[in-house]
Design an enzyme around this catalytic site. Structure first.
Site, PDB file in Angstrom:
ATOM      1  N   GLU A 417       0.880  -1.176   0.000  1.00  0.00           N
ATOM      2  CA  GLU A 417       0.000   0.000   0.000  1.00  0.00           C
ATOM      3  C   GLU A 417       0.904   1.208   0.000  1.00  0.00           C
ATOM      4  O   GLU A 417       1.760   1.360   0.873  1.00  0.00           O
ATOM      5  CB  GLU A 417      -0.920  -0.022   1.218  1.00  0.00           C
ATOM      6  N   CYS A 451      -1.974   8.326   4.669  1.00  0.00           N
ATOM      7  CA  CYS A 451      -1.933   8.043   3.229  1.00  0.00           C
ATOM      8  C   CYS A 451      -3.257   8.403   2.576  1.00  0.00           C
ATOM      9  O   CYS A 451      -3.318   8.657   1.373  1.00  0.00           O
ATOM     10  CB  CYS A 451      -1.582   6.583   2.982  1.00  0.00           C
TER      11      CYS A 451
END
Length: 862
Positions: A417, A451
């Site tokens: 990720e 994020c």
């Protein structure tokens, strides 16, 4: 700010106390009590005694007239009357909300004018009624917070704005305000650390030493790798129920130690109280959810664990992501070597101590603190590694992918990720107050160090002035400072390097006159913390963002309504695909944009951070990651080795003309699978086109037909819709080897909506019926030079089975690509490998101004 679960008298007492303190602080003469409820009025009168000048009542024009007239006549109270004033767009939602609230059967305002309800019933003591109700007060059809995800127990929450809820935790945290911790390599046998320790200092105050860390040496890394093999053999033999019982015990220990864990998250990672609580809750949810998932998969589709996984976690979620990666791997039966971020090893070490206290064997999980080159590099280069689970930058993910391709076995897993350039679009119909609230949270909570944080805000031209004016005013109310203090909104960034990078970026745009709004960070003369001031920068669009700035920096641009599709295309063109936010009250626009945007998580009429485990599976696509989504129903499966369902026997070596990369790229770009992907009869078309195919093709058709791609509704709180859908990964390159294998691969990819390029000797004749049936297929008689894979464009998956050396050549070349990390699919039958996940979360309560809300014929179940 007082929760309804607190007693009625306690609520009023608390509110009056807060009002009194506010009056004293501001040197005001009166406290204003806004209410239309007789109980509240009488409670205030009782608390005020004979002093009628220390407070005044207030009421809305047109409401509570009789009540306040009686109070004025009988008790000599003062009452100020107010009315909402503003434009239609501002007032409509407010008036609808008032109608809904005060029109409810349970509303005091409703009941007091109902002559059929006796006064004694209206004025009954609510505290006595609650006390006499006992357990019967709870509606059994409404799940309480801990049961939202039943049968899984939800993590325990705290309301930071409610003293009755948060005060016990704040008091317990005080014991750790001056505490220190240590981190060291935690290996099987627990040997003493080698080398010299390094100090860990708080980002809020670099003078504050939070603890010490001994980083792993090469000898300790080798020792851990050797022990991990035996640890895997031991752990895989533990029955699934026993493994999951340990994970649940660990989750309970996390909650028991939440005061220490939140204190450590604040001191080491600079997290505010609210973010620290959320950190522990997410970790607890991961442990319980993955335990449930392992049991479900063991029942539905038993499989074997892979082996030894390396889990590399980031500093911005030093407990939650650290725990989630490990919990999924352990739940599936793998052994784990965990490398926490070099900035936050202390909380990782404390978590491992709790895991071992919960019954986890030492050799099943070993901790190796250190930096990427010294520790992460050697771990990911281990030849017998089963896989790597990584959260961090795209550059590091690509490096890990290449390292695995060069050293590990061909089926070694990479779950990555990698962040994103996350955008939000606000149109002219959006509720300005709600949009501003969600922009603030999305862009600036956690100092923008998520994020999922909002980086690029698009505002429709007609709404720009009013929205930005309100946004800039709301920013002024943000409190920047010590994250230990409850009132702090904006915490420091993780370290001085991050602070310098953010400030340099802002300075560059300030020199170009593009900084539209910037708050003032704490004075470095009085605070040495690594603070970065929340900043808004004006740009023309997302193309102006050359990279992700990991901090409290928001970019803003305008758009015209006619250009919405182009805005979405510009967002897609960045290649990132993590989160996207949308604020609108037009249902058709939601559908239009959701169908066009290519991101992993879409949030409508709410903020775009804070994904909830099991409700909002999180993870991106393209440059934002490989999938599967963390906290979702496909995650634990990725840590398990699927057994082949079809034996191929001896496979032929690829033969025929070597097809140049240029020809393959031209075929890739010629394929348009959008209409094909939307067809509900894909498998039926494939069956008809391939009637009479061999056993492998029939098996591929059967498995693809059985693979469920139906959208899945996930649980969540009332007023929120959560839906998980599966989508084609893009163009699939089917390399066989051999015609039958290549067509079987194509069947699975086509069956889930992908476009396909097939390469095998004499394959065009076999593929022609598929082309004639209208499927998006291009076929070449021949093979590919594995080195050409590095030069291919826009390939989502490369499907190739065969011996290890043959697969390794393909994987190494594929890993050499820049950009998104393409998957090498080396299972004969695995239709699930050709899809990616997308999640849509909609705040269904955010339709203010929708007159359908007051349709009395549509109130069943509300």
């Amino acid at each position: 700010g007082v929760d309804a679960t607190v007693g009625a008298v306690a609520r009023v007492q608390y509110l009056v106390q807060r009002f009194t303190h506010a009056v004293q602080a501001l040197k005001l003469k009166t406290v204003a009590v806004v209410t239309h409820n007789a109980h509240t009025c009488m409670a205030v009168l009782a608390l005020a005694g004979d002093d009628r000048d220390s407070f005044e009542f207030q009421r809305l024009h047109g409401m509570g007239e009789s009540l306040h007239e009686i109070l004025h006549t009988s008790y000599g109270t003062h009452c100020r009357i107010y009315a909402p004033v503003g434009a239609h767009r501002d007032l409509l939602a407010y008036l609808v909300r008032r109608l809904l609230e005060n029109g409810a059967n349970s509303s005091f305002v409703n009941q007091i004018v109902d002559e059929e309800i006796p006064p004694e019933a209206i004025t009954r003591d609510p505290v006595t009624e609650v006390a006499q109700s006992g357990d019967a007060i709870a509606n059994p059809t409404i799940r309480q917070p801990l049961q939202i995800f039943a049968p899984r127990k939800n993590s325990k929450g705290y309301r930071v704005n409610e003293p009755a809820s948060i005060t016990p935790l704040l008091e317990a945290r005080k014991a750790f305000k001056d505490a220190t911790w240590t981190a060291k390599p935690m290996l099987a046998g627990n040997p003493s650390p080698q080398g010299e320790p390094r100090e860990i200092r708080s980002p809020a105050d670099p003078k504050r030493i939070v603890g010490q860390v001994w980083e792993a040496t090469p000898d300790e890394i080798n020792t851990a790798l050797a022990a991990a093999e035996a640890g895997f053999e031991n752990w895989r033999k533990v029955e699934t129920k026993a493994r999951t019982a340990i994970l649940r015990r660990i989750s309970d220990l996390y909650e028991e130690h939440i005061a220490e864990l939140t204190a450590l998250a604040t001191l080491e990672a600079g997290k505010t109280v609210q973010d620290a609580v959320a950190e522990v809750r997410e970790a607890v949810d991961f442990l319980r959810y993955y335990a449930d998932e392992a049991e479900r998969l063991d029942y539905e589709s038993p499989a074997e664990p892979f082996g030894v996984f390396v889990c590399i976690s980031p500093w911005n979620f030093p407990l939650a992501i650290f725990t989630g990666q490990i919990a999924a791997a352990l739940a599936a039966g793998n052994a784990v070597l965990a490398k926490p971020a070099e900035q936050t090893p202390l909380i990782a070490a404390r978590a491992v101590e709790l895991m071992r206290a919960g019954g986890l064997p030492e050799d099943a999980l070993q901790l190796l603190p250190g930096d990427g080159p010294s520790v992460g590099g050697p771990l990911t280069a281990y030849p017998n590694l089963a896989g790597v689970c990584f959260t961090g930058s795209l550059e590091v993910a690509q490096l890990i992918n290449r390292t695995l391709a060069a050293n590990a076995r061909p089926d070694a897993v990479l779950i990555a990720e990698t962040g994103g350039l996350n955008a939000m679009l606000v149109d002219s119909t959006a509720l300005t107050e709600q949009a501003v609230r969600d922009i603030l949270i999305s862009a600036f909570q956690s100092a923008g160090q998520r994020c999922s944080s909002l980086r690029m805000l698009y505002v429709q031209e007609e709404a720009r002035e009013r929205l930005l004016t309100m946004l800039y005013g709301a920013m002024e109310a943000l409190s920047i400072g010590d994250p230990w203090q409850l009132e702090t909104d904006i915490s420091p960034v993780i370290d001085a390097e991050a602070q310098a990078n953010i400030n340099d970026y802002i300075a560059q745009h300030a020199a170009r006159g593009r900084v539209a709004k910037q708050l003032t960070a704490p004075d470095t003369g009085t605070s040495t913390g690594t603070y970065a001031a929340p900043t808004v920068i004006e740009v023309d669009g997302i193309a102006d963002l050359e990279r992700e700035v990991f901090g409290p920096v928001l970019h803003v641009a305008s758009f015209q309504a006619r250009d919405i599709d182009q805005v979405v295309d510009d967002i897609n063109a960045t290649g990132y695909g993590l989160t996207f936010g949308l604020h609108t009250r037009i249902d058709d626009r939601v559908q239009q944009i959701v169908e066009r945007i290519r991101v992993g998580n879409v949030y409508v009429n709410r903020n775009q951070i804070g994904a909830i485990v099991g409700s909002q599976p999180f993870g991106g696509e393209g440059l934002s990651g490989t999938g599967p989504k963390a906290g979702g129903p496909h995650y634990v499966q990725r840590f398990r080795r699927r057994a082949e369902t079809f034996e191929l026997g001896e496979l032929p070596e690829p033969t025929g003309r070597v097809i140049p990369a240029e020809e393959i790229n031209a075929a890739i770009h010629s394929l348009d699978a959008r209409n094909w992907a939307a067809r509900p009869d894909k498998v039926a078309v494939l069956r008809k086109a391939l009637a009479g195919g061999g056993p492998l093709i029939r098996k591929a058709l059967a498995e693809t037909a059985a693979f469920d791609t139906t959208p899945q509704t996930l649980p969540g709180p009332t007023g929120e819709s959560n839906r998980l859908t599966l989508h084609p990964r893009g163009v699939v390159l089917c390399l066989g080897p051999g015609v039958e294998v290549a067509i079987a691969q194509a069947v699975q990819a086509l069956g889930v909506g992908c476009g396909v390029v097939v390469l095998a000797a004499d394959v065009t004749a076999k593929a022609q019926p598929l082309i004639d049936a209208g499927t998006p297929v291009a076929a070449f008689d021949g093979c590919i030079d594995p080195q050409s894979l590095a030069n291919l464009d826009a390939v989502g998956v490369v499907s190739a089975v065969g011996n290890s050396a043959w697969q390794s050549r393909h994987r190494s070349s594929l890993a050499a690509q820049d950009g998104p990390i393409a998957q090498l699919q080396n299972h004969v039958i695995a239709p699930q490998s050709y899809v990616l996940e997308r999640h849509l979360c909609i705040d269904t309560t955010a339709a203010g101004g929708n007159v359908g809300l007051i349709d009395l014929s549509n109130t069943k179940g509300r």
